[in-house]
Design a protein around this motif. Sequence first.
Motif, mmCIF file in Angstrom:
data_model
loop_
_atom_site.group_PDB
_atom_site.id
_atom_site.type_symbol
_atom_site.label_atom_id
_atom_site.label_comp_id
_atom_site.label_asym_id
_atom_site.label_seq_id
_atom_site.Cartn_x
_atom_site.Cartn_y
_atom_site.Cartn_z
ATOM 1 N N GLY A 139 -4.938 -13.005 -4.636
ATOM 2 C CA GLY A 139 -3.990 -12.336 -3.752
ATOM 3 C C GLY A 139 -4.090 -10.846 -3.986
ATOM 4 N N SER A 140 -2.960 -10.191 -3.969
ATOM 5 C CA SER A 140 -2.953 -8.734 -4.184
ATOM 6 C C SER A 140 -1.503 -8.273 -4.333
ATOM 7 N N VAL A 141 -1.331 -7.121 -4.976
ATOM 8 C CA VAL A 141 0.002 -6.502 -4.974
ATOM 9 C C VAL A 141 0.420 -6.169 -3.536
ATOM 10 N N ALA A 142 -0.589 -6.064 -2.643
ATOM 11 C CA ALA A 142 -0.294 -5.747 -1.236
ATOM 12 C C ALA A 142 0.494 -6.869 -0.555
ATOM 13 N N VAL A 152 -2.302 -5.565 8.204
ATOM 14 C CA VAL A 152 -2.840 -6.935 8.254
ATOM 15 C C VAL A 152 -3.401 -7.367 6.894
ATOM 16 N N TYR A 153 -3.985 -6.427 6.151
ATOM 17 C CA TYR A 153 -4.483 -6.799 4.819
ATOM 18 C C TYR A 153 -3.332 -7.349 3.962
ATOM 19 N N GLY A 154 -2.234 -6.601 3.910
ATOM 20 C CA GLY A 154 -1.071 -7.048 3.132
ATOM 21 C C GLY A 154 -0.553 -8.395 3.621
ATOM 22 N N GLU A 189 -16.470 -2.923 -5.091
ATOM 23 C CA GLU A 189 -16.965 -2.435 -3.789
ATOM 24 C C GLU A 189 -15.889 -2.553 -2.710
ATOM 25 N N PHE A 190 -14.681 -2.899 -3.131
ATOM 26 C CA PHE A 190 -13.590 -3.117 -2.173
ATOM 27 C C PHE A 190 -13.379 -1.913 -1.232
ATOM 28 N N SER A 191 -13.309 -0.707 -1.813
ATOM 29 C CA SER A 191 -13.037 0.475 -0.971
ATOM 30 C C SER A 191 -14.264 0.860 -0.144
ATOM 31 N N VAL A 193 -16.255 -1.242 1.185
ATOM 32 C CA VAL A 193 -16.166 -2.148 2.344
ATOM 33 C C VAL A 193 -15.046 -1.683 3.273
ATOM 34 N N ARG A 194 -13.895 -1.341 2.666
ATOM 35 C CA ARG A 194 -12.754 -0.927 3.496
ATOM 36 C C ARG A 194 -13.112 0.281 4.366
ATOM 37 N N PHE A 195 -13.873 1.223 3.770
ATOM 38 C CA PHE A 195 -14.243 2.436 4.517
ATOM 39 C C PHE A 195 -15.649 2.339 5.097
ATOM 40 N N ASP A 242 -2.023 3.432 -14.690
ATOM 41 C CA ASP A 242 -1.912 4.662 -13.889
ATOM 42 C C ASP A 242 -1.361 4.430 -12.482
ATOM 43 N N GLN A 243 -1.105 3.173 -12.095
ATOM 44 C CA GLN A 243 -0.584 2.905 -10.747
ATOM 45 C C GLN A 243 0.911 2.592 -10.849
ATOM 46 N N GLY A 244 1.654 2.941 -9.791
ATOM 47 C CA GLY A 244 3.090 2.634 -9.782
ATOM 48 C C GLY A 244 3.529 2.298 -8.377
#
Length: 253
Positions: A139-142, A152-154, A189-191, A193-195, A242-244
């Motif tokens: 899954g994802s935090v999204a 739609v990703y979330g 490679e997630f980003s 692919v995203r971009f 480092d993420q919040g």
Amino acid sequence: MRTIQGWTALVTGATSGIGEACALSLSQHGARVILVGRREERLQALAARLDAPSHCLILDVRSREEVERSLATLPPEFAEVDVLVNNAGLGLGLEPAHEGVLEDWEAMIDTNCKGLVYMTRALLPGMVKRNRGHVVNLGSVAATYPYPGGNVYGATKAFVHQFSQNVKADLAGTRVRVTDIQPGMVESEFSLVRFKGDAQRAGKVYEGMEALQPADIADVVTWCVTRPAHVNINVVEVMPADQGFGPFNVKRR
Ligand code: NDP
Ligand code: 8X3
């Protein structure tokens, strides 16, 4: 800790990032691994690096027909899958919903939701029959925390969460387990692919902070799988230090 020596694990999206790291980790713990993805050369290269026997399945999880046909070709020693890691997935674009690209939305739904459902439906009956198995979904935090452009990703990852919990409800009383792993930022490679191949924009996502690495998530997956048979880890949410969390997006005039 429970041994997975001699078990069979199937990892979708094993050509890169989290899937590749999961295949390596599960193999290091003694599992035979079925590697699934579309890029054959990468799967073969990974197979050559694994500690335990492996088998490659070149397929697109979006195709129900390909999923069913390929799984039917598994050699006998790989046919009884104990661990399914539904990892293949992607985010495409960060446009606001009113400018969203419908083809991208369809690709995310077809891969992250429908592909995961096809794989699960195909392999779950064998697990229930043998009263042994574990479905680990990426899954994802999204799924929980919205962010601009995540639309739609979330939503696909919220689907992954609800599907995981509901399948768990169906399996109560069996020794088949279901886990939803929800990572924050992982450098893969997630980003890219995203971009859509824009390496500069993708690189900026991880600039000046220490993102999670695919091996960090593989570690969590392996930990969940190696818990005693009566223990089901339902959900694991993991973020880089480092993420919040962002503040609410209040539009002031
Ligand atoms: P990568 O882009 O590095 O890897 C994605 C993998 O998915 C590749 O192996 C790719 O293989 C496979 N894949 C994509 N589409 C298909 C398809 N149609 N059929 C078969 N395989 C497919 O990204 P990550 O490793 O980061 O992502 C793995 C999972 O983790 C995804 O579900 C993602 O949503 C999730 N995730 C990622 C986070 C991050 O920050 N990186 C955070 C939270 C969750 P190929 O192209 O060869 O088919
Ligand atoms: C991928 C991580 O934060 O871009 O699931 O949604 S994020």
